[in-house]
Enzyme design. Structure first.
Site, PDB file in Angstrom:
ATOM      1  N   SER A 251       0.711  -1.154  -0.011  1.00  0.00           N
ATOM      2  CA  SER A 251      -0.136   0.038   0.114  1.00  0.00           C
ATOM      3  C   SER A 251       0.959   1.364  -0.100  1.00  0.00           C
ATOM      4  CB  SER A 251      -0.781  -0.081   1.271  1.00  0.00           C
ATOM      5  OG  SER A 251       0.072   0.250   2.299  1.00  0.00           O
ATOM      6  N   LYS A 252       0.065   2.504  -0.100  1.00  0.00           N
ATOM      7  CA  LYS A 252       0.956   3.703  -0.152  1.00  0.00           C
ATOM      8  C   LYS A 252       2.086   3.798   0.880  1.00  0.00           C
ATOM      9  CE  LYS A 252      -1.311   6.946  -3.042  1.00  0.00           C
ATOM     10  NZ  LYS A 252      -2.522   7.731  -2.981  1.00  0.00           N
TER      11      LYS A 252
END
Ligand code: GLU
Length: 481
Positions: A251-252
């Protein structure tokens, strides 16, 4: 013929995991000359993001994952945007009701909310599952809003085979009577992707493993219609590693995880594609790491796909990217690097030579400004930088002598190219009985202000030109007085 599809929902940027799904789906389709379809799944109207479809299309175009059927190119099974296929889904949903595998549900929002409050995990209580035909018709005639639900078997087991994960089974009593058509007339993903995959002739459904456990519901739909089930290929999870070494779903927080962000940071689409091809797939018998898209098409087979999660390694991607950059033709590199150059390059700089020197020394295009800064402006440095054990420079006297000699020679050199410069300066080493390394060390520090540089002293001088080289040597001499 193998037919695969990539069926993204236009809900934002192109996550690297989605791109991997697109790539694997494309490769499975293309490996034996089949077809690859692009279908836009936009029936969840609340999650739509404007411009997201363009991002999907431009990503596929930039990476060469060209679709044979789909938006823009058309095909025999269109439209390829689900919101344009509403009527088709309604028709098939009604058919399913007639066949006894689905039913109208008129439960109000309030009733469903109450059910949820009473038992959050309980799901729908099948209140409308056994309404009489007359009740249904009366409700429809009265215009009462409805959804259509799938009538799940209540006992037994539903199984299917996945090419990567093996046989998957689910007890039917665990299955909810899921909604197929929503009150707004749009279908749910759970329903319309099955209809489309069938109507579009998709033979291999390739997608993330988050769909592994809901697929029993989908195979029940195929069975209900009497359609042949597709081959399922669920892909392993993609994980990321944080600074502490903990591994979790990519994820980010792990860094740039969208294709666009990576490209904006100076990663090449072909390097990204090459790297992600190996995130969950292993070439047969192979040590081979570098693949063009055509080579991937040739080499990619489903039995090389692993079910264990793969970890996205930014260091490894950076390494791949560097290798791709280093192999670029100079002309192509100049073209690609142009938008990354954020400063005006002064007249004196031989840009072609500078870029040729830097090409093999950067791992991503955005590094260019930092790496070329010293050519443009001499960094501040202390004279102690000249002292160097390896080159036996223990005091400044020898540096002064070398630079004074160099200055005299350089002032008269007409052609300021690397070979001429090198040949002209070499005699100093002999004259002073010093090694070439020592000679060039002194000059390189003077013209760059750095101990580690792309290229040697004469290559740097070729880039910055005569006037600037002499200016920098003068400055060094001033420091040394
Ligand atoms: N629209 C779904 C998604 O973006 C597609 C899943 C599938 O490939 O079936 O996750």
């Amino acid at each position: 013929m193998t037919v695969t599809r990539f069926a993204p929902s236009p809900t934002g940027y192109m996550h690297i995991g989605n791109l991997r799904t697109a790539l694997y789906s494309y490769l499975i389709g293309k490996h034996d000359g089949g077809k690859f379809i692009l279908r836009i799944e936009d029936t969840d109207r609340e999650r739509l993001v404007e411009g997201a479809t363009d991002v999907i299309k431009s990503t596929l175009n930039m990476t060469g994952l060209l679709w044979d059927e789909g938006p823009d190119v058309g095909g025999d099974h269109g439209p390829y945007v689900q919101s344009e296929r509403k009527e088709i889904y309604m028709e098939y949903a009604k058919k399913l009701v007639e066949m006894g595998h689905a039913y109208y549900c008129f439960c109000t929002k309030e009733r469903l909310e109450k059910l949820h409050e009473e038992d959050a995990m309980g799901g729908y209580d099948r209140h409308c599952r056994n309404l009489s035909k007359e009740e249904v018709e009366a409700n429809l005639a009265a215009g009462i809003p409805f959804v259509i639900r799938q009538k799940m078997p209540t006992e037994g087991v539903t199984s299917y085979h996945d090419e990567v994960f093996g046989d998957i089974s689910m007890n039917n009593e665990e299955l909810q009577d899921q909604i197929l058509m929503k009150a707004d007339g749009y279908p749910t993903y759970n329903f319309c992707h099955v209809i489309d995959d069938h109507l579009m002739g998709v033979t291999h459904v390739v997608r993330g493993s988050e769909y592994l456990t809901s697929t029993p519901k989908y195979v029940l739909l195929y069975d209900a219609y009497g359609w042949e089930r597709p081959t399922y290929v669920h892909l392993p999870l993609l994980m990321g590693k944080d600074a502490e070494g903990n591994i979790s779903k990519l994820s980010k927080r792990h860094g740039a995880v969208s294709f666009q962000d990576l490209v904006a940071d100076g990663y090449l689409p072909e390097a990204i594609i090459n790297y992600i091809s190996l995130l969950g797939w292993c070439p047969k018998g192979g040590e081979q790491e570098f693949f063009t898209l055509d080579e991937l098409k040739e080499a990619f087979t489903i039995d090389g796909v692993s079910k264990s999660p793969s970890v996205f390694d930014f260091e490894k991607l950076l390494w791949f990217n560097g290798e791709y950059i280093h192999k670029l033709e100079d002309e192509r590199f100049t073209e690609l690097i142009a938008p990354f150059i954020k400063v005006e390059i002064p007249e004196n700089i031989n840009k072609t030579r500078m870029l040729a020197l830097l090409k093999t020394r950067i791992a991503k295009l955005s590094e260019i400004n930092e790496r070329m800064a010293f050519f443009i402006t001499l960094p501040e440095y202390e004279k102690e930088l000249f002292l160097n054990k390896k080159n036996k420079i223990a005091d400044f006297e020898i540096v002064k002598t070398v630079l004074t000699e160099a200055k005299a020679i350089l002032t008269d050199v007409q052609s300021f190219d690397n070979d001429t410069l090198f040949a002209s300066l070499m005699p100093i080493a002999e004259k002073l009985s010093i090694k070439t390394g020592t000679l060039m060390w002194c000059i390189r520090i003077a013209v760059s202000g750095l101990t580690a540089t792309p290229g040697g002293a004469t290559e740097i001088m070729e880039v910055i030109g005569k006037e600037e080289s002499l200016k920098r040597i003068d400055l060094a001499l001033e420091k040394l007085i």
